[in-house]
Scaffold this motif. Structure first.
Motif, PDB file in Angstrom:
ATOM      1  N   UNK A   1       0.733  -1.364   0.176  1.00 13.98           N
ATOM      2  CA  UNK A   1       0.277  -0.371  -0.129  1.00 13.98           C
ATOM      3  C   UNK A   1       0.926   1.246   0.336  1.00 13.98           C
ATOM      4  N   UNK A   2       1.708   0.945   0.758  1.00 10.94           N
ATOM      5  CA  UNK A   2       3.177   2.313   0.679  1.00 10.94           C
ATOM      6  C   UNK A   2       3.688   2.600  -0.197  1.00 10.94           C
ATOM      7  N   UNK A   3       3.708   1.189  -0.969  1.00  9.93           N
ATOM      8  CA  UNK A   3       4.715   1.552  -2.353  1.00  9.93           C
ATOM      9  C   UNK A   3       3.290   1.881  -3.372  1.00  9.93           C
ATOM     10  N   UNK A   4       2.329   1.766  -3.873  1.00  5.45           N
ATOM     11  CA  UNK A   4       1.058   2.166  -3.992  1.00  5.45           C
ATOM     12  C   UNK A   4       1.040   3.691  -4.284  1.00  5.45           C
ATOM     13  N   UNK A   5       1.392   4.299  -2.696  1.00 11.74           N
ATOM     14  CA  UNK A   5       1.258   5.299  -2.795  1.00 11.74           C
ATOM     15  C   UNK A   5       2.315   6.489  -2.208  1.00 11.74           C
ATOM     16  N   UNK A   6       3.630   6.029  -2.730  1.00 11.86           N
ATOM     17  CA  UNK A   6       4.823   6.537  -2.935  1.00 11.86           C
ATOM     18  C   UNK A   6       4.392   7.180  -4.425  1.00 11.86           C
ATOM     19  N   UNK A   7       4.367   5.882  -5.020  1.00 12.86           N
ATOM     20  CA  UNK A   7       4.222   6.096  -6.392  1.00 12.86           C
ATOM     21  C   UNK A   7       3.122   7.359  -6.806  1.00 12.86           C
ATOM     22  N   UNK A   8       1.720   8.062  -6.132  1.00 14.69           N
ATOM     23  CA  UNK A   8       1.346   8.905  -6.324  1.00 14.69           C
ATOM     24  C   UNK A   8       2.023   9.784  -5.652  1.00 14.69           C
ATOM     25  N   UNK A   9       2.508  10.035  -4.670  1.00 18.85           N
ATOM     26  CA  UNK A   9       3.165  11.134  -4.363  1.00 18.85           C
ATOM     27  C   UNK A   9       4.256  12.117  -3.907  1.00 18.85           C
ATOM     28  N   UNK A  10       4.702  11.100  -4.463  1.00 20.26           N
ATOM     29  CA  UNK A  10       6.538  11.324  -4.123  1.00 20.26           C
ATOM     30  C   UNK A  10       6.761  12.139  -5.512  1.00 20.26           C
ATOM     31  N   UNK A  11       7.400  12.810  -6.076  1.00 25.29           N
ATOM     32  CA  UNK A  11       7.722  13.208  -7.329  1.00 25.29           C
ATOM     33  C   UNK A  11       8.824  12.731  -7.246  1.00 25.29           C
ATOM     34  N   UNK A  12       9.259  12.090  -6.605  1.00 27.20           N
ATOM     35  CA  UNK A  12      10.694  11.309  -7.513  1.00 27.20           C
ATOM     36  C   UNK A  12      10.795   9.633  -7.734  1.00 27.20           C
TER      37      UNK A  12
END
Length: 253
Positions: free
Chosen positions: A77-88
């Motif tokens: 779930x954090x991996x999906x969220x990182x792709x959604x919110x982390x510009x890097x």
């Protein structure tokens, strides 16, 4: 059909010359693509050789077009969220192809395959004849995983008893302790966990995969639906094409 022809050469030339692909997700000076993934052995895993078999192919495809791959391993779930919110982070991997995913993400060309099935107790096998067979059973699924269209529709409509877990390991432990009747899991992931996970060793032989597989899925990178995601996807498509072109031809009989 190849997605990129002459535009790919122009794009790579611009990257290598120091131009920015699009935003901070892909830096021109290092020509790097950064994605989020999870511990999903044998396909992906931080301590696995080459980061897992699917990550290895992904890395090779990008290397074929001069791009370096960086992978950040997180809970799903954090991996999906990182792709959604982390510009890097330009996307996450691996993902199954589904209409619900395509609403929000750009899916890459297939990078690998996954055989999805049901884990079940050896002494309590299910008789599988289709989705309606599951009506009296409590099905274990992993939070935020795509399963099959039919099963996910049954769960969403409230017509299927189910229980969510945060990982395949926990899902299988619930199965071993009779908290669910069956657990949705990839066949290779099941085999790897049963053979290598100390928490599941006591249940080796007690849990098995039902011989009737649910579906053979393709594995994709889910890219952000912006210009950087589209370009990263085009680079990957060209890299995969080059890998296939360089692979030895299968012998003819």
């Amino acid at each position: 059909m190849s997605i990129l022809k002459s535009p790919l050469r122009a794009l790579l030339a611009a990257l290598l010359a120091g131009a920015v692909l699009a935003g901070p997700a892909i830096a021109a000076e290092s020509v790097t693509v950064r994605i989020a993934s999870l511990e999903w052995p044998p396909y992906t895993g931080e301590t696995l050789p080459d980061g897992g078999s699917a990550v290895a192919r992904l890395r090779d495809a990008y290397a074929a077009v001069g791009v370096q791959l960086q992978v950040e391993y997180l809970p799903w779930s954090r991996a999906v969220m990182a792709a959604r919110t982390d510009p890097a982070v330009i996307g996450y991997f691996p993902e199954y192809d589904a209409a619900t995913v395509r609403k929000h993400w750009l899916l890459s060309e297939p990078v690998g395959n996954s055989e999805l099935g049901f884990a079940e107790p050896y002494d309590r096998p299910i008789v599988w004849r289709g989705p309606d067979t599951l009506a009296p059973l409590r099905v274990g699924v992993v939070q935020d995983y795509v399963n099959t269209e039919a099963l996910d529709a049954r769960i969403a409509s409230g017509n299927q008893p189910f229980e969510r877990s945060v990982s395949d390991r926990i899902n299988l432990l619930k199965l071993a302790h009779h908290r669910v009747d069956v657990a949705v899991v990839d066949r290779m992931v099941f085999a790897w966990l049963m053979a290598n996970d100390p928490m599941l060793h006591p249940y080796l032989g007690e849990l098995v995969i039902n011989p009737h597989l649910l579906e053979r899925k393709t594995l994709h990178v889910a890219f952000r639906p912006d210009s950087a995601g589209r370009r990263a996807g085009k680079l990957l498509a060209e890299g995969l094409r080059r890998l296939e072109a360089a692979a030895p031809a299968s012998p003819r009989h």
